[in-house]
Design a protein around this motif. Structure first.
Motif, PDB file in Angstrom:
ATOM      1  N   SER A   1       7.791  14.913   7.677  1.00  0.00           N
ATOM      2  CA  SER A   1       8.674  14.774   8.836  1.00  0.00           C
ATOM      3  C   SER A   1       8.038  14.009   9.988  1.00  0.00           C
ATOM      4  CB  SER A   1       9.123  16.153   9.318  1.00  0.00           C
ATOM      5  OG  SER A   1       8.001  16.937   9.696  1.00  0.00           O
ATOM      6  N   THR A   2       6.714  13.827   9.948  1.00  0.00           N
ATOM      7  CA  THR A   2       6.026  13.043  10.980  1.00  0.00           C
ATOM      8  C   THR A   2       5.774  11.610  10.528  1.00  0.00           C
ATOM      9  OG1 THR A   2       3.788  13.651  10.247  1.00  0.00           O
ATOM     10  CG2 THR A   2       4.898  15.155  11.765  1.00  0.00           C
ATOM     11  N   ALA A   3       6.342  11.223   9.393  1.00  0.00           N
ATOM     12  CA  ALA A   3       6.180   9.891   8.800  1.00  0.00           C
ATOM     13  C   ALA A   3       4.804   9.682   8.182  1.00  0.00           C
ATOM     14  CB  ALA A   3       6.489   8.791   9.807  1.00  0.00           C
ATOM     15  N   LYS A   4       4.146  10.763   7.801  1.00  0.00           N
ATOM     16  CA  LYS A   4       2.875  10.669   7.080  1.00  0.00           C
ATOM     17  C   LYS A   4       3.146  10.566   5.586  1.00  0.00           C
ATOM     18  CE  LYS A   4      -1.484  13.093   6.229  1.00  0.00           C
ATOM     19  NZ  LYS A   4      -2.279  14.322   6.522  1.00  0.00           N
ATOM     20  N   TYR A   5       2.512   9.589   4.929  1.00  0.00           N
ATOM     21  CA  TYR A   5       2.727   9.336   3.513  1.00  0.00           C
ATOM     22  C   TYR A   5       2.297  10.537   2.664  1.00  0.00           C
ATOM     23  CZ  TYR A   5       1.947   7.416  -1.166  1.00  0.00           C
ATOM     24  OH  TYR A   5       1.938   7.204  -2.531  1.00  0.00           O
ATOM     25  N   ILE A   6       3.130  10.883   1.654  1.00  0.00           N
ATOM     26  CA  ILE A   6       2.802  11.966   0.728  1.00  0.00           C
ATOM     27  C   ILE A   6       2.577  11.431  -0.682  1.00  0.00           C
ATOM     28  CG2 ILE A   6       3.508  14.186  -0.235  1.00  0.00           C
ATOM     29  CD1 ILE A   6       5.336  14.570   2.169  1.00  0.00           C
ATOM     30  N   PHE A   7       3.606  10.778  -1.251  1.00  0.00           N
ATOM     31  CA  PHE A   7       3.463  10.209  -2.588  1.00  0.00           C
ATOM     32  C   PHE A   7       4.566   9.189  -2.826  1.00  0.00           C
ATOM     33  CE2 PHE A   7       6.404  13.710  -3.174  1.00  0.00           C
ATOM     34  CZ  PHE A   7       7.291  13.282  -4.161  1.00  0.00           C
ATOM     35  N   LYS A   8       4.483   8.498  -3.948  1.00  0.00           N
ATOM     36  CA  LYS A   8       5.519   7.544  -4.343  1.00  0.00           C
ATOM     37  C   LYS A   8       5.782   7.701  -5.834  1.00  0.00           C
ATOM     38  CE  LYS A   8       2.299   3.720  -5.205  1.00  0.00           C
ATOM     39  NZ  LYS A   8       1.959   2.308  -4.892  1.00  0.00           N
ATOM     40  N   PHE A   9       6.920   7.173  -6.279  1.00  0.00           N
ATOM     41  CA  PHE A   9       7.228   7.211  -7.698  1.00  0.00           C
ATOM     42  C   PHE A   9       8.178   6.074  -8.050  1.00  0.00           C
ATOM     43  CE2 PHE A   9      10.310   9.907  -5.552  1.00  0.00           C
ATOM     44  CZ  PHE A   9      11.523   9.596  -6.139  1.00  0.00           C
ATOM     45  N   GLY A  10       8.166   5.712  -9.340  1.00  0.00           N
ATOM     46  CA  GLY A  10       9.075   4.695  -9.852  1.00  0.00           C
ATOM     47  C   GLY A  10       8.452   3.347 -10.094  1.00  0.00           C
ATOM     48  N   ASP A  11       7.195   3.136  -9.659  1.00  0.00           N
ATOM     49  CA  ASP A  11       6.580   1.829  -9.809  1.00  0.00           C
ATOM     50  C   ASP A  11       5.698   1.730 -11.047  1.00  0.00           C
ATOM     51  OD1 ASP A  11       4.723   3.608  -8.781  1.00  0.00           O
ATOM     52  OD2 ASP A  11       3.664   2.076  -7.621  1.00  0.00           O
ATOM     53  N   SER A  12       5.662   2.773 -11.858  1.00  0.00           N
ATOM     54  CA  SER A  12       4.853   2.754 -13.071  1.00  0.00           C
ATOM     55  C   SER A  12       5.624   2.108 -14.215  1.00  0.00           C
ATOM     56  CB  SER A  12       4.443   4.178 -13.460  1.00  0.00           C
ATOM     57  OG  SER A  12       5.598   4.967 -13.682  1.00  0.00           O
ATOM     58  N   ASN A  13       4.955   1.873 -15.337  1.00  0.00           N
ATOM     59  CA  ASN A  13       5.617   1.310 -16.503  1.00  0.00           C
ATOM     60  C   ASN A  13       6.382   2.391 -17.250  1.00  0.00           C
ATOM     61  OD1 ASN A  13       4.636  -1.338 -16.131  1.00  0.00           O
ATOM     62  ND2 ASN A  13       2.660  -0.743 -16.993  1.00  0.00           N
TER      63      ASN A  13
ATOM     64  N   GLY B   1       0.810  -1.211   0.000  1.00  0.00           N
ATOM     65  CA  GLY B   1       0.000   0.000   0.000  1.00  0.00           C
ATOM     66  C   GLY B   1       0.843   1.261   0.000  1.00  0.00           C
ATOM     67  N   ASN B   2       0.190   2.386  -0.220  1.00  0.00           N
ATOM     68  CA  ASN B   2       0.898   3.659  -0.336  1.00  0.00           C
ATOM     69  C   ASN B   2       1.737   3.985   0.893  1.00  0.00           C
ATOM     70  OD1 ASN B   2      -0.030   4.201  -2.898  1.00  0.00           O
ATOM     71  ND2 ASN B   2      -1.779   5.406  -2.203  1.00  0.00           N
TER      72      ASN B   2
END
Length: 283
Positions: A68-80, A34-35
């Protein structure tokens, strides 16, 4: 690993009060795809401008970004497409870009995770890599230093990704860091930390100094603004901290198998661990 880095034990307080780092302030324990979940994180770095935490999520083939509080913002690199990651290992943040080692090349993204370019291919020549691992940037000229693991060398590229030079004849270089005075290279087989000057001439190798504290299985390391050295000791489940003379300052017990450590602008120690319940810990 058969050998150990042995460090002198005289305790020295330098710059940051690491002895106060005993219990984590923040723990993130979500495991999965998950995110806001992690699976075998290998590296962590902080954007000094925003305080955002960038984590190489090895098994999910992406980089995940938390505040900085370890709250998820975004991700990248897992797309095609060209920006897709395959077994990412390490990253470095410099100014407006992020460079990530993976597979047999280096990926170049902006800070928002937008893919820009891919550098290198498989091989042993210039701009060729065989399992690139640790990566660092010389902030004085933006030269890029890459641990070329199975080619047993450090490759240096210019800021526009042109080959400049290479140095060393290492066994398995895992990580590289730069200070104003030295280039530090972690060679994982001994294990050993080699110190070079900026002309790439070896100054010393830290393998055994007296009968002090032993770093058994270093995975990566970080150098803070005071030239203290923080080592993620994988098998000892700890972060070992030394001053610039490799005298022991403190040892922080962490969750199982730490792979990377960094320090943010608020002197917080941020750790990621490979096999554990608490994947991300902040002290």
């Amino acid at each position: 690993m058969a050998a150990a880095i042995t460090i002198e034990t005289e305790r020295v307080e330098t710059g940051i009060d690491y002895t106060s780092k005993i219990e984590p302030l923040v723990c993130s324990s979500k495991r999965g795809e998950g995110n806001d979940e992690l699976s075998r994180p290998l590296y962590v770095a902080v954007d000094k401008m925003t305080g955002n935490i960038y984590i190489v999520d090895y098994s999910n083939n992406c980089v995940k970004v938390f505040d900085s509080t370890a709250k998820y913002i975004f991700k990248f690199g897992d797309s095609n497409g060209e920006g897709k990651m395959s077994d990412p290992i390490s990253l470095v943040i410099c100014r407006s870009r992020i460079l990530i080692t993976h597979d047999y090349s280096i990926l170049n993204y902006n800070l928002d995770g937008k893919y820009i370019s891919r550098i290198g291919e498989y091989g042993s020549g210039e701009l060729e890599f065989n399992f690139p691992w640790g990566i660092a940037i010389n902030e004085s000229n933006d030269d890029i230093y890459i641990c070329d693991y199975h080619n047993h060398r450090i490759q240096i590229l210019s800021q526009d990704f042109q080959f400049k030079t290479q140095f060393g004849s290492f066994t398995f270089p895992l990580d590289v860091k730069l200070s104003k005075e030295c280039i530090y290279v972690l060679d994982g087989s001994n294990p050993c930390i080699h110190l070079f000057n900026h002309n790439h001439i070896l100054q010393k190798s830290v393998v055994s100094l007296g009968q002090g504290y032993q770093v058994i299985d270093p995975f990566s390391f970080f150098i803070d603004n005071f030239n203290n050295i923080l080592i993620a000791d994988y098998s000892s489940n700890s972060i070992s901290i030394f001053n610039s003379e490799f005298q022991s300052i403190h040892n922080i017990p962490v969750s199982k198998q730490p792979t990377a450590v960094t320090v943010d602008n608020h002197d917080r120690v941020i750790v990621v661990c490979y096999h554990t319940v608490n994947w991300l810990q902040i002290f």
